[in-house]
Design an enzyme around this catalytic site. Structure first.
Site, mmCIF file in Angstrom:
data_model
loop_
_atom_site.group_PDB
_atom_site.id
_atom_site.type_symbol
_atom_site.label_atom_id
_atom_site.label_comp_id
_atom_site.label_asym_id
_atom_site.label_seq_id
_atom_site.Cartn_x
_atom_site.Cartn_y
_atom_site.Cartn_z
ATOM 1 N N ASP A 62 0.880 -1.166 0.000
ATOM 2 C CA ASP A 62 0.000 0.000 0.000
ATOM 3 C C ASP A 62 0.919 1.218 0.000
ATOM 4 O O ASP A 62 1.560 1.520 1.008
ATOM 5 C CB ASP A 62 -0.889 -0.023 1.246
ATOM 6 C CG ASP A 62 -1.830 1.179 1.317
ATOM 7 O OD1 ASP A 62 -1.664 2.118 0.515
ATOM 8 O OD2 ASP A 62 -2.722 1.177 2.186
ATOM 9 N N TYR A 164 -8.249 16.266 -9.974
ATOM 10 C CA TYR A 164 -7.625 15.513 -11.059
ATOM 11 C C TYR A 164 -6.591 16.381 -11.783
ATOM 12 O O TYR A 164 -5.450 15.950 -12.034
ATOM 13 C CB TYR A 164 -8.715 15.061 -12.020
ATOM 14 C CG TYR A 164 -8.321 14.060 -13.076
ATOM 15 C CD1 TYR A 164 -7.387 13.064 -12.833
ATOM 16 C CD2 TYR A 164 -8.921 14.101 -14.337
ATOM 17 C CE1 TYR A 164 -7.056 12.138 -13.800
ATOM 18 C CE2 TYR A 164 -8.596 13.178 -15.317
ATOM 19 C CZ TYR A 164 -7.661 12.202 -15.047
ATOM 20 O OH TYR A 164 -7.339 11.290 -16.020
#
Length: 270
Positions: A62, A164
């Site tokens: 992770d 984004y």
């Protein structure tokens, strides 16, 4: 207790690490590089369950957790003693695009859920920064290596949502500045823009008519393009630049897995 490197010697061939390779573009990059002859290490939270060949070295990670990222590079250093190519694909920005029955992806910035910042900036940009720092420590003593950051046109115009755009612009700026600091060590850093990639999510959406796949790219295509860049003897002239994968492919004569040459999209096409 001896390490794999001590038992068998340093591995032959070029060694690549592809982050976020459980699915999507990352998985395709890993497959493309393996087919090109790389020894490939892959990471991801669900990498153990990923549909990948047994030849790949899977390291569950992770990348939100720095200690897990450090263990990945410790393993590569112990087993191989070097790293030739890092491709930063880890990205959590496409998770939970709909919540409570609402499609929150295009919401204005004041209505964006903050997990989207974490998925794009921390699991994406920050993860790429941390991985690149580890990779640079292995590459600079040898004056050899390549770092590729997967980015997109959202860096240059509003696409979808503000976070984004921030994430992709930050990726491109990170590429540019890393290139300045790595240039004395002859290590290029590139931002690479895919086109419309036939990932699992895109294929599912295409069934409902959301996408026209006629000009799309396979995920493996990006790996083929990166292999072409890696072997370009003049790659240092491109360091710090944003490159469009399909345009690079045309230059090198790289074809997709179906034998086609995807069109190189421009900002006006997006």
């Amino acid at each position: 207790m001896t390490s794999e490197r001590e038992q068998h010697g340093a591995p032959a061939g070029n060694l690549a690490l592809v982050t976020g390779a459980s699915r999507g573009v990352g998985r395709g990059v890993a497959l493309g590089l393996l087919a090109a002859g790389f020894r490939v290490y892959v990471t991801g939270r669900s990498i153990d369950q990923a549909d990948l060949p047994p030849e790949m070295r899977r390291l569950r990670c992770d990348h939100l957790k720095d200690e897990q990222t450090a263990r990945v590079f410790d393993a590569i250093r112990s087993e191989c003693g070097r790293l030739d190519l890092l491709v930063n694909c880890a990205w959590g920005g496409y998770e939970r695009m709909a919540e409570g029955g609402a499609f929150t992806w295009p919401a204005p910035f004041w209505d964006q859920p903050m997990h989207r910042w974490t998925g794009m900036m921390d699991a994406g940009v920050r993860a790429a920064f941390v991985c690149s720092a580890h990779a640079a420590r292995m590459m600079t003593p040898r004056h050899r290596g390549l770092i590729v950051n997967i980015s997109f046109w959202a860096a240059q115009r509003h696409l979808g949502n503000t976070i984004y755009g921030i994430a992709k612009a930050a990726t491109d700026k990170m590429t540019s500045d890393m290139a300045v600091e790595l240039k004395p060590y002859d290590i290029p850093v590139i931002s690479l823009y895919p086109g419309l990639v036939r990932t699992e999510a895109v294929l599912a959406a295409a069934e409902s008519g959301a996408f026209d796949l006629s000009t799309s790219e396979s995920p493996e295509f990006i790996g083929r393009v990166i292999n072409g860049l890696f072997h370009d003897p003049n790659l240092m002239t491109r360091t710090g630049q944003v490159l469009v994968a399909a345009a690079v492919a045309k230059e090198f004569g790289v074809l997709d897995i179906d034998g086609k040459s995807p069109p190189a999209l421009t900002l006006a096409d997006i």
